[in-house]
Design an enzyme around this catalytic site. Sequence first.
Site, short mmCIF file in Angstrom:
data_model
loop_
_atom_site.label_atom_id
_atom_site.label_comp_id
_atom_site.label_asym_id
_atom_site.label_seq_id
_atom_site.Cartn_x
_atom_site.Cartn_y
_atom_site.Cartn_z
N TYR A 68 0.83 -1.21 0.00
CA TYR A 68 0.00 0.00 0.00
C TYR A 68 0.86 1.26 0.00
O TYR A 68 0.52 2.25 -0.65
CB TYR A 68 -0.99 -0.01 1.17
CG TYR A 68 -2.20 -0.85 0.82
CD1 TYR A 68 -3.18 -0.36 -0.04
CD2 TYR A 68 -2.33 -2.16 1.28
CE1 TYR A 68 -4.27 -1.13 -0.42
CE2 TYR A 68 -3.41 -2.94 0.90
CZ TYR A 68 -4.38 -2.42 0.05
OH TYR A 68 -5.45 -3.18 -0.34
N ASP A 105 -8.05 6.80 -5.38
CA ASP A 105 -6.88 7.62 -5.71
C ASP A 105 -7.09 9.12 -5.56
O ASP A 105 -6.14 9.90 -5.68
CB ASP A 105 -6.40 7.30 -7.15
CG ASP A 105 -7.50 7.46 -8.20
OD1 ASP A 105 -8.37 8.34 -8.04
OD2 ASP A 105 -7.46 6.72 -9.21
N HIS A 120 -15.11 3.03 -1.89
CA HIS A 120 -14.08 2.12 -1.38
C HIS A 120 -12.98 2.84 -0.60
O HIS A 120 -11.89 2.29 -0.45
CB HIS A 120 -13.49 1.29 -2.54
CG HIS A 120 -14.48 0.35 -3.16
ND1 HIS A 120 -14.32 -0.22 -4.40
CD2 HIS A 120 -15.66 -0.15 -2.69
CE1 HIS A 120 -15.35 -1.00 -4.69
NE2 HIS A 120 -16.18 -0.98 -3.66
C1 BJW Z 1 -10.69 1.37 -19.31
C2 BJW Z 1 -9.49 1.98 -19.59
C3 BJW Z 1 -9.57 3.24 -20.17
C4 BJW Z 1 -9.00 0.14 -18.72
N1 BJW Z 1 -10.76 3.77 -20.42
N2 BJW Z 1 -11.86 1.92 -19.59
C5 BJW Z 1 -21.82 -12.02 -4.20
C6 BJW Z 1 -21.19 -13.16 -4.60
C7 BJW Z 1 -19.83 -13.39 -4.30
C8 BJW Z 1 -19.12 -12.46 -3.58
C9 BJW Z 1 -19.75 -11.31 -3.20
C10 BJW Z 1 -21.07 -11.08 -3.49
N3 BJW Z 1 -21.42 -9.87 -2.99
C11 BJW Z 1 -20.34 -9.33 -2.40
C12 BJW Z 1 -19.33 -10.21 -2.50
C13 BJW Z 1 -17.98 -10.06 -1.97
C14 BJW Z 1 -17.15 -9.02 -2.65
C15 BJW Z 1 -17.27 -9.13 -4.15
O1 BJW Z 1 -17.92 -8.39 -4.82
N4 BJW Z 1 -16.55 -10.09 -4.72
C16 BJW Z 1 -16.56 -10.29 -6.17
C17 BJW Z 1 -15.18 -9.96 -6.74
C18 BJW Z 1 -17.00 -11.70 -6.42
N5 BJW Z 1 -17.50 -7.70 -2.18
C19 BJW Z 1 -17.08 -7.26 -1.00
O2 BJW Z 1 -16.43 -7.96 -0.25
C20 BJW Z 1 -17.49 -5.84 -0.60
N6 BJW Z 1 -18.05 -5.85 0.71
C21 BJW Z 1 -19.18 -6.46 1.00
O3 BJW Z 1 -19.86 -7.00 0.17
O4 BJW Z 1 -19.47 -6.38 2.32
C22 BJW Z 1 -20.62 -7.06 2.81
C23 BJW Z 1 -20.72 -6.69 4.27
C24 BJW Z 1 -21.85 -6.05 4.72
C25 BJW Z 1 -21.96 -5.72 6.08
C26 BJW Z 1 -20.91 -6.02 6.95
C27 BJW Z 1 -19.77 -6.62 6.49
C28 BJW Z 1 -19.67 -6.96 5.13
C29 BJW Z 1 -16.26 -4.94 -0.52
C30 BJW Z 1 -15.61 -4.73 -1.82
C31 BJW Z 1 -14.32 -3.93 -1.64
C32 BJW Z 1 -13.54 -3.81 -2.92
N7 BJW Z 1 -12.26 -3.32 -2.63
C33 BJW Z 1 -11.30 -3.18 -3.73
C34 BJW Z 1 -9.89 -3.00 -3.15
C35 BJW Z 1 -9.69 -1.61 -2.53
C36 BJW Z 1 -8.33 -1.52 -1.90
C37 BJW Z 1 -7.19 -1.56 -2.87
O5 BJW Z 1 -7.19 -0.78 -3.84
O6 BJW Z 1 -6.29 -2.35 -2.66
O7 BJW Z 1 -11.69 -2.07 -4.56
S1 BJW Z 1 -11.35 -4.55 -4.84
C38 BJW Z 1 -10.98 -3.61 -6.28
O8 BJW Z 1 -12.04 -3.83 -7.22
C39 BJW Z 1 -11.04 -2.13 -5.85
C40 BJW Z 1 -11.90 -1.55 -6.94
O9 BJW Z 1 -12.53 -0.35 -6.49
C41 BJW Z 1 -12.86 -2.66 -7.25
C42 BJW Z 1 -13.53 -2.54 -8.58
O10 BJW Z 1 -12.62 -2.64 -9.62
P1 BJW Z 1 -12.82 -1.77 -10.94
O11 BJW Z 1 -12.77 -0.35 -10.61
O12 BJW Z 1 -14.00 -2.26 -11.66
O13 BJW Z 1 -11.46 -2.10 -11.73
P2 BJW Z 1 -11.12 -3.34 -12.69
O14 BJW Z 1 -9.65 -3.42 -12.76
O15 BJW Z 1 -11.84 -4.55 -12.29
O16 BJW Z 1 -11.70 -2.90 -14.11
C43 BJW Z 1 -11.14 -1.82 -14.83
C44 BJW Z 1 -11.97 -1.64 -16.10
O17 BJW Z 1 -11.48 -0.52 -16.80
C45 BJW Z 1 -11.85 -2.84 -17.08
O18 BJW Z 1 -13.16 -3.21 -17.49
C46 BJW Z 1 -11.05 -2.27 -18.25
O19 BJW Z 1 -11.44 -2.83 -19.50
C47 BJW Z 1 -11.38 -0.81 -18.18
N8 BJW Z 1 -10.38 0.10 -18.70
N9 BJW Z 1 -8.46 1.09 -19.18
C48 BJW Z 1 -11.89 3.03 -20.10
N10 BJW Z 1 -8.43 3.89 -20.50
#
Ligand code: BJW
Length: 255
Positions: A68, A105, A120
Site C-alpha cells: 500500500y 486515488d 471504497h
Molecule cells: C478502461 C481503460 C480506459 C482500462 N478507459 N476503460 C456475491 C457473490 C460473491 C461475492 C460477493 C457477493 N457480494 C459481495 C461479495 C464479496 C465481494 C465481491 O464483490 N466479490 C466479487 C469480486 C466476487 N464484495 C465485497 O467484499 C465488498 N463488501 C461487501 O460486500 O461487504 C458485505 C458486508 C456487509 C456488512 C458487513 C460486512 C460486510 C467490498 C468490496 C471492496 C472492494 N475493494 C477493492 C480494493 C480496494 C483496496 C485496494 O485498492 O487495494 O476495490 S477490490 C478492487 O475492485 C477495488 C476496486 O474499487 C474494485 C472494482 O474494480 P474496478 O474499478 O471495476 O477495476 P477493474 O480493474 O476490475 O476494471 C477496470 C476496467 O477498466 C476494465 O473493465 C477495463 O477494460 C477498463 N479500462 N483502461 C476506459 N483507459
Amino acid sequence: MKILSDPSAIEAIKKAKNIVALTGAGISAESGIPTFRGENGLWTKLSPEELASFESFYQNTAVVMEWYKHRQEVIKKCKPNPGHYALCELSSVPEHFNLITQNIDGLHQRAGSRDVVELHGNLLENYCVRCGQKYSIEEFDDVFNNAMNHVPRCNCGGLIRPNVVWFGEALPRENLELAYNATIQSDVFLSIGTSAQVRPAADLPVLAKQGGAFLIEINTQHTVLSEEADLILQGNSGEILPQLVEDIKTLLPKA
Ligand code: BJW
Ligand code: ZN
C-alpha cells in the site's frame, strides 16, 4: 455531434434531470495507475485475497503495508487526466449530477470535482484499527519510515491501516446510501472504466437500468454489464469523456 449519434441516447439526455456517473479503475489508467483486472492489471500478478483483506493485513502486516505504501507513492505522483476533468465540467450541466467512484486515488477531487461519493475509501488516508485515530499522508509517511520492520503503529500500540474497503468489509454506510439514492433517481447512468464485478458497486448500473435510466457504458473492453447497456462507447475514457461532455452540453440547458 462528435460522439453521440444514437437517437435514443440523444432523446434520453435531452430529457435528463439526474445524471449519475460511476467510475472505476479504468478512468485512472491513462493517469498511469494500474487497473485491478485485465491486461496488466494489479491482480494478474498478485492475488487480491492475499492483499486486500483484513486477515492478510493482520497476518502479514509488513508485506501488505509495503504494497500500500508503494501504491500511495504512485498515486501521489499521478495527475488527473482529461476524463477526470470532463466529469468535473459535467457537474455544472444537468440539474443534478452525482459522481460516484470506486477509486481510492482521489483524482476526481484533484481535478476539481466536489461531493465525490467514494465507495471504497481513499488510499491517502490512514487510521489506527484500535483507537481510530486518523493519520494524514504526511503523518503516516513519518510513522511508516520510522516503523520497526514496516509495521506502522499508532501511539496507542494499534496497527495503522489504509482507509480503503477490503473484501468482506462493509462500504461506508452514508456513502452507500447516497449512491443508492442517486442511482434510483437517475435518468441517465454512465458506467465508466469498471469491470462491474465487485459488489455492491456493480449493482448500481443494474439498479439504474431497472429504474428506467438510460445506461451508457464507457470502457475499452466488453464487460458483464455490456449486455445491459443501452449504448456502449468503446475506447479510452480520457478520449471519450471530453467529447461526450461537449455533446451533453449542447443537448442540455446549463443549470
Ligand atoms: C478502461 C481503460 C480506459 C482500462 N478507459 N476503460 C456475491 C457473490 C460473491 C461475492 C460477493 C457477493 N457480494 C459481495 C461479495 C464479496 C465481494 C465481491 O464483490 N466479490 C466479487 C469480486 C466476487 N464484495 C465485497 O467484499 C465488498 N463488501 C461487501 O460486500 O461487504 C458485505 C458486508 C456487509 C456488512 C458487513 C460486512 C460486510 C467490498 C468490496 C471492496 C472492494 N475493494 C477493492 C480494493 C480496494 C483496496 C485496494 O485498492 O487495494 O476495490 S477490490 C478492487 O475492485 C477495488 C476496486 O474499487 C474494485 C472494482 O474494480 P474496478 O474499478 O471495476 O477495476 P477493474 O480493474 O476490475 O476494471 C477496470 C476496467 O477498466 C476494465 O473493465 C477495463 O477494460 C477498463 N479500462 N483502461 C476506459 N483507459
Ligand atoms: Zn491508536
